[in-house]
Design an enzyme around this catalytic site. Structure first.
Site, PDB file in Angstrom:
ATOM      1  N   HIS A 140       0.808  -1.217   0.000  1.00  0.00           N
ATOM      2  CA  HIS A 140       0.000   0.000   0.000  1.00  0.00           C
ATOM      3  C   HIS A 140       0.842   1.268   0.000  1.00  0.00           C
ATOM      4  O   HIS A 140       0.400   2.314  -0.488  1.00  0.00           O
ATOM      5  CB  HIS A 140      -0.937   0.005   1.212  1.00  0.00           C
ATOM      6  CG  HIS A 140      -1.960  -1.077   1.183  1.00  0.00           C
ATOM      7  ND1 HIS A 140      -2.744  -1.386   2.276  1.00  0.00           N
ATOM      8  CD2 HIS A 140      -2.337  -1.944   0.209  1.00  0.00           C
ATOM      9  CE1 HIS A 140      -3.561  -2.371   1.976  1.00  0.00           C
ATOM     10  NE2 HIS A 140      -3.319  -2.739   0.730  1.00  0.00           N
ATOM     11  N   PHE A 384      -0.714  -8.180   4.951  1.00  0.00           N
ATOM     12  CA  PHE A 384       0.606  -7.557   4.818  1.00  0.00           C
ATOM     13  C   PHE A 384       0.577  -6.207   4.097  1.00  0.00           C
ATOM     14  O   PHE A 384       1.516  -5.855   3.380  1.00  0.00           O
ATOM     15  CB  PHE A 384       1.561  -8.511   4.076  1.00  0.00           C
ATOM     16  CG  PHE A 384       1.383  -9.946   4.442  1.00  0.00           C
ATOM     17  CD1 PHE A 384       1.562 -10.375   5.755  1.00  0.00           C
ATOM     18  CD2 PHE A 384       0.988 -10.882   3.500  1.00  0.00           C
ATOM     19  CE1 PHE A 384       1.368 -11.709   6.112  1.00  0.00           C
ATOM     20  CE2 PHE A 384       0.789 -12.212   3.840  1.00  0.00           C
ATOM     21  CZ  PHE A 384       0.992 -12.625   5.153  1.00  0.00           C
ATOM     22  N   CYS A 385      -0.503  -5.445   4.279  1.00  0.00           N
ATOM     23  CA  CYS A 385      -0.651  -4.139   3.617  1.00  0.00           C
ATOM     24  C   CYS A 385      -0.499  -4.271   2.105  1.00  0.00           C
ATOM     25  O   CYS A 385       0.073  -3.394   1.440  1.00  0.00           O
ATOM     26  CB  CYS A 385       0.343  -3.121   4.168  1.00  0.00           C
ATOM     27  SG  CYS A 385       0.116  -2.725   5.904  1.00  0.00           S
ATOM     28  N   ALA A 386      -1.005  -5.382   1.571  1.00  0.00           N
ATOM     29  CA  ALA A 386      -0.990  -5.611   0.120  1.00  0.00           C
ATOM     30  C   ALA A 386      -2.276  -6.348  -0.241  1.00  0.00           C
ATOM     31  O   ALA A 386      -2.262  -7.414  -0.837  1.00  0.00           O
ATOM     32  CB  ALA A 386       0.237  -6.417  -0.285  1.00  0.00           C
TER      33      ALA A 386
END
Length: 428
Positions: A140, A384-386
């Site tokens: 992100h 995982f911020c993805a």
């Protein structure tokens, strides 16, 4: 009663993490916290096995020592004539030079200290004079900042070759100022061909930025040799968790943009104009333009110390250590029933020490809690911020990520695998 388990043994007495050979591959650098113990659910303790390097790597002991030494002379930078101010200023600027050398910066590149990779990419986003092309498989930090300036998001196909074709198609369709890509996926560790992407961007008149948060701690990258125009990375991924990051790249966009933060140090002259009830400002060029306020001197010192230590260890030694352990882990997970490892590109051949997986019948949080509570092993779970890429990989509930680094040994990998063997046996 508290029981202490031997450092090389899992809590379950039937699951031992002895090496597979008399001479097992051990850590190749001294990291802080290597002798930490974790409490287990049954009251025992065990040496903590850290498989969460991709989130925040432990400090190298060389980094800790450098920061301790700098603390004795810590003072304000760039503004004081006193001895300690001069010494701190010298350390800060020397750190900039060390980083520039470490990443193969060109003579006219700027090295700007930031808070982390996210801060670096937001700074760059404030400087780009045009549209940006970005992949949907990004963290992100390299996806969300571009939305406000006109991001054109390319969905990454299931192969590296297809991804290159999709990027070229988008760049040829309409000019863009910048192509921005991950250096190594924070989900799977897969590495894209950076040199090829740089040449592709330049062919269509665009520059290229690389989110190096997961690449720089594992592989050396030279801006000069690769053709990369901008590189962002974090100290806390680079064994220097002291709150600093770096953005390195071509000077013109930085010098022409408005300062990312306004305040002391970014300007060399401010004149009050009472008649118009306003102020006139003359901004610095160079890194100072975007480093307003008192800088994180100790963070910069820490990053420089990490760069020196990684250089001392050597790129080849780091790559050999990591490839052996990663191949060992991926191969062992592939033999466990009910465990699926994740991959974005079917034809990718290069990866850093990051492996994401799922366990049938168990949520990622259940797996992570089991590894921690029963075996003293730390992993990451979630998206995982993805989020877009994890969803596309068929994991709407997230996955488990095991990431390794310089302080990981072969016995740690065996501990993780045997703990998962125990879990899958219970599940099945």
């Amino acid at each position: 009663m508290t029981v202490t388990i031997d450092r090389t043994v899992c809590v379950n007495p039937t699951v031992r993490s002895a090496p597979s050979s008399p001479v097992a591959l051990g850590p190749i650098a001294a990291v802080t916290g290597a002798d930490e113990y974790a409490p287990l659910a049954d009251g025992a303790t065990v040496r903590y096995a850290n498989f969460d390097y991709a989130a925040s790597a432990p400090a190298l002991e060389a980094v800790r020592d450098a920061v301790t030494e700098a603390l004795a002379e810590y003072a304000s930078v760039h503004r004081g004539a006193g001895h300690l101010s001069q010494r701190s200023t010298a350390r800060y600027e020397q750190a900039r030079d060390v980083v520039a050398e470490f990443v193969g910066a060109r003579p006219d590149d700027h090295v700007i200290f930031t808070g982390n990779t996210t801060d670096s990419i937001n700074l760059l986003a404030a400087c780009v004079p045009g549209e940006v092309v970005v992949l949907d498989c990004e963290h992100h930090a390299n996806l969300l900042p571009w939305r406000r300036i006109g991001a054109r998001v390319v969905s990454a196909p299931l192969s590296v070759a297809g991804t290159l074709e999709a990027i070229e198609k988008e760049l040829s369709r309409r000019p863009a100022a910048l192509l921005t890509v991950t250096g190594a996926s924070n989900v799977t560790g897969e590495v894209l061909p950076i040199r090829t992407l740089a040449a592709l961007a330049h062919r269509y008149g665009a520059r290229i930025a690389v989110d190096g948060a997961q690449l720089v701690p594992h592989r050396r990258i030279s801006l000069r040799d690769s053709g990369v125009d901008y590189l962002a990375f974090s100290g806390h991924k680079l064994y220097a968790p002291f709150g600093s990051g770096v953005l390195v790249g071509r000077a013109d966009w930085f010098d022409e943009a408005e300062p990312f933060r306004c305040g002391g140090g970014a300007s060399y002259q401010v004149i009050g104009t009472p008649a118009t009830k306003s102020v006139e400002v003359a901004w610095h060029t160079g890194p100072a333009r975007h480093e307003a306020g008192s800088p994180n001197v100790l963070g910069a010192v820490a990053i420089a110390a990490a760069c020196r230590e990684l250089t001392r260890i050597g790129e080849d030694a780091i790559a050999r250590h990591e490839r052996f352990l990663t191949d060992l882990l991926v191969g062992a997970l592939g033999e466990l029933d009910g465990v699926r490892t994740l991959k974005i590109w079917a034809d990718s051949t290069e990866r850093v020490g990051i492996v994401a997986f799922t366990v049938d019948g168990r949520t990622p949080r259940e797996v992570a809690e089991y590894l921690s509570n029963d075996h003293g092993i730390g992993v990451r779970d979630g998206k995982f911020c993805a989020h877009p890429v994890v969803d596309r990989l068929g994991c709407p509930g997230g996955a488990v990520r095991a990431s390794l680094g310089l302080g990981t040994g072969e016995h740690d990998v065996h501990r993780l695998v045997r703990a998962l063997e125990d879990l899958t046996a219970r599940t099945n």
